[in-house]
Design an enzyme around this catalytic site. Structure first.
Site, PDB file in Angstrom:
ATOM      1  N   TYR A   1       0.802  -1.227   0.000  1.00 17.40           N
ATOM      2  CA  TYR A   1       0.000   0.000   0.000  1.00 17.40           C
ATOM      3  C   TYR A   1       0.838   1.282   0.000  1.00 17.40           C
ATOM      4  O   TYR A   1       0.288   2.364   0.129  1.00 17.40           O
ATOM      5  CB  TYR A   1      -0.967  -0.004   1.197  1.00 17.40           C
TER       6      TYR A   1
ATOM      7  N   ASP B   1     -12.126  -7.522   6.900  1.00 22.20           N
ATOM      8  CA  ASP B   1     -13.470  -7.638   6.304  1.00 22.20           C
ATOM      9  C   ASP B   1     -14.035  -9.025   6.592  1.00 22.20           C
ATOM     10  O   ASP B   1     -15.213  -9.189   6.907  1.00 22.20           O
ATOM     11  CB  ASP B   1     -13.425  -7.437   4.778  1.00 22.20           C
TER      12      ASP B   1
ATOM     13  N   ASP C   1      -6.048  -5.782   5.852  1.00 21.50           N
ATOM     14  CA  ASP C   1      -7.202  -5.211   5.160  1.00 21.50           C
ATOM     15  C   ASP C   1      -8.195  -6.327   4.814  1.00 21.50           C
ATOM     16  O   ASP C   1      -9.396  -6.245   5.095  1.00 21.50           O
ATOM     17  CB  ASP C   1      -6.696  -4.503   3.884  1.00 21.50           C
TER      18      ASP C   1
ATOM     19  N   LYS D   1       3.318 -14.606   5.492  1.00 20.24           N
ATOM     20  CA  LYS D   1       3.487 -15.631   4.460  1.00 20.24           C
ATOM     21  C   LYS D   1       4.985 -15.742   4.161  1.00 20.24           C
ATOM     22  O   LYS D   1       5.422 -15.606   3.013  1.00 20.24           O
ATOM     23  CB  LYS D   1       2.661 -15.221   3.224  1.00 20.24           C
TER      24      LYS D   1
ATOM     25  N   ASP E   1      -3.000 -17.698   4.540  1.00 23.16           N
ATOM     26  CA  ASP E   1      -4.048 -18.505   3.891  1.00 23.16           C
ATOM     27  C   ASP E   1      -4.737 -19.400   4.930  1.00 23.16           C
ATOM     28  O   ASP E   1      -5.969 -19.498   4.969  1.00 23.16           O
ATOM     29  CB  ASP E   1      -3.501 -19.319   2.699  1.00 23.16           C
TER      30      ASP E   1
HETATM   31 MG    MG Z   1     -10.671  -2.547   3.511  1.00 27.15          MG
END
Ligand code: MG
Ligand code: NAI
Length: 338
Positions: free
Chosen positions: A123, A229, A225, A168, A201
């Site tokens: 990001y 959710d 992120d 990871k 994962d």
């Molecule tokens: Mg988001």
């Protein structure tokens, strides 16, 4: 004490859930004699369409000069607004609780916190087109990894004392390798904590299968992120999910979700995410300003939300039949009943 709050309504459902949250804050101000000086600032897609810029100088200054900021979701300009604010103000810790309250359509009864590094990773926005392809820079530093580990440790100490490092590093050996090593090293300074590591994962699977194994998850920006959710949906829905972007001296509070264009303008958006983001603001302000009354206000907000939910005060995303305004009205009346 007077607190200056910079308020950004945002796009889509942002102004709708903002109005509901402001009504609720007004009720709280009366009940607790709070002195909040709330100033509204523009940012997002509609701001860009009107003024040619998604994050105007006045908004940046307003946030900088406030004691705390609250932001509704913005739309396609999210990278130019929230990602920029996070980097500009060095709001390095993104704290995202996921808690399934009674009477929510939750998948599993969970209570965890995702602590997401908020300034680095993919990001940073360094993407380039190269010879018909495209590459992105993934930036991870020891400094940022250690400071996010410290935030996770402190949150875990006030909870069930367990931290799971999610990465990871088996594939991204340099970047995730450095993150895992730095976080591991920092967490070793807290012998009271139990620490484990899970690949991202597997972590995404465990969030659905056995989320009770998690207390605090610490992870990199992109993974945090996505996982937040997912955790929000397990807890009952994105419309409940609040978050805090915290730096050394500044903080900005916002729902986890986006501008929800599919339901914008229908008056059915769930305002709990914005209201619970305000709860997180009061908690942070209480600690920062050593104002114990604000900590009581934060607990009171949660109690009111829990009571309203148990009375069935819910929007359609939670299988309820209330509009956004009706939820706000009910919450305000509960403020004076308790
Ligand atoms: Mg988001
Ligand atoms: P979204 O989070 O806006 O929506 C996903 C789904 O959840 C939709 O079905 C939506 O109706 C539902 N939903 C979200 N919040 C809700 C609420 N409070 N009440 C009821 N239902 C709710 O994600 P999407 O569709 O991927 O993104 C839409 C826009 O939001 C995009 O332009 C994106 O860039 C932006 N965005 C902005 C963020 C921010 O300002 N921090 C964060 C995430 C996305």
């Amino acid at each position: 004490m007077m607190y200056r709050i910079a308020w950004i309504p945002g796009d889509g459902i942002g102004p709708e859930i903002s109005d509901a949250a402001i009504k609720f804050l007004e009720a709280l101000q009366k009940r607790f004699s709070l002195n909040l000086d709330i100033s509204s600032y523009q940012a997002g897609d509609s701001c860009k369409a009107r003024f040619g810029v998604a994050l105007p100088k006045e908004t940046i200054e307003g946030v900088k000069n406030s004691d705390a900021a609250v932001k509704g979701p913005v739309g396609e300009s999210a990278a130019d607004v929230i990602v920029r604010l996070r980097q500009m103000l060095d709001l390095y810790a993104n704290v995202r609780p996921a808690k399934s309250y009674a009477n929510l359509p939750y998948l599993k009864d969970i209570d965890l916190v995702i602590v997401r590094e908020n300034t680095e990773d993919l990001y940073v926005g360094k993407e380039f087109e190269v010879n018909g392809g495209a590459v992105a820079l993934r930036v991870i530093t020891e400094k940022a990894s250690k400071r996010i580990a410290k935030v996770a440790a402190e949150i875990a100490l006030s909870r069930r004392k367990k931290v799971t490092i999610v990465h990871k590093a088996n594939v991204m050996r340099k970047t995730c390798g450095l993150f895992a090593k730095s976080v591991r090293g920092e967490l070793a300074k807290y012998p009271e904590l139990s620490v484990n590591e899970v690949y991202v994962d597997a972590a995404s699977m465990m969030l659905i299968r056995n989320p009770e194994v998690f207390d605090v998850i610490v992870t990199t920006n992109l993974f945090g992120d996505i996982l937040s959710d997912e955790a929000a949906q397990v807890a009952g829905g994105l419309g409940m999910a609040a978050s805090a972007n915290i730096g050394t001296s500044k903080a900005l509070f916002e729902p986890v979700h986006g501008s929800a264009p599919d339901i914008a303008g229908k008056g059915i958006a769930n305002p709990y995410s914005m209201i619970l983001s305000c709860k997180m603001m009061f908690e942070w302000l209480s600690n920062k300003q050593n104002d114990k009354d604000l900590s009581k206000v934060a607990s009171f907000i949660e109690q009111v939300c829990v009571k309203a939910l148990s009375n069935g005060v819910k929007t359609p995303d939670l299988a309820g039949g209330f509009t956004t305004d009706q939820v706000a009205e009910k919450l305000c009346s509960l403020v004076f009943m308790k």
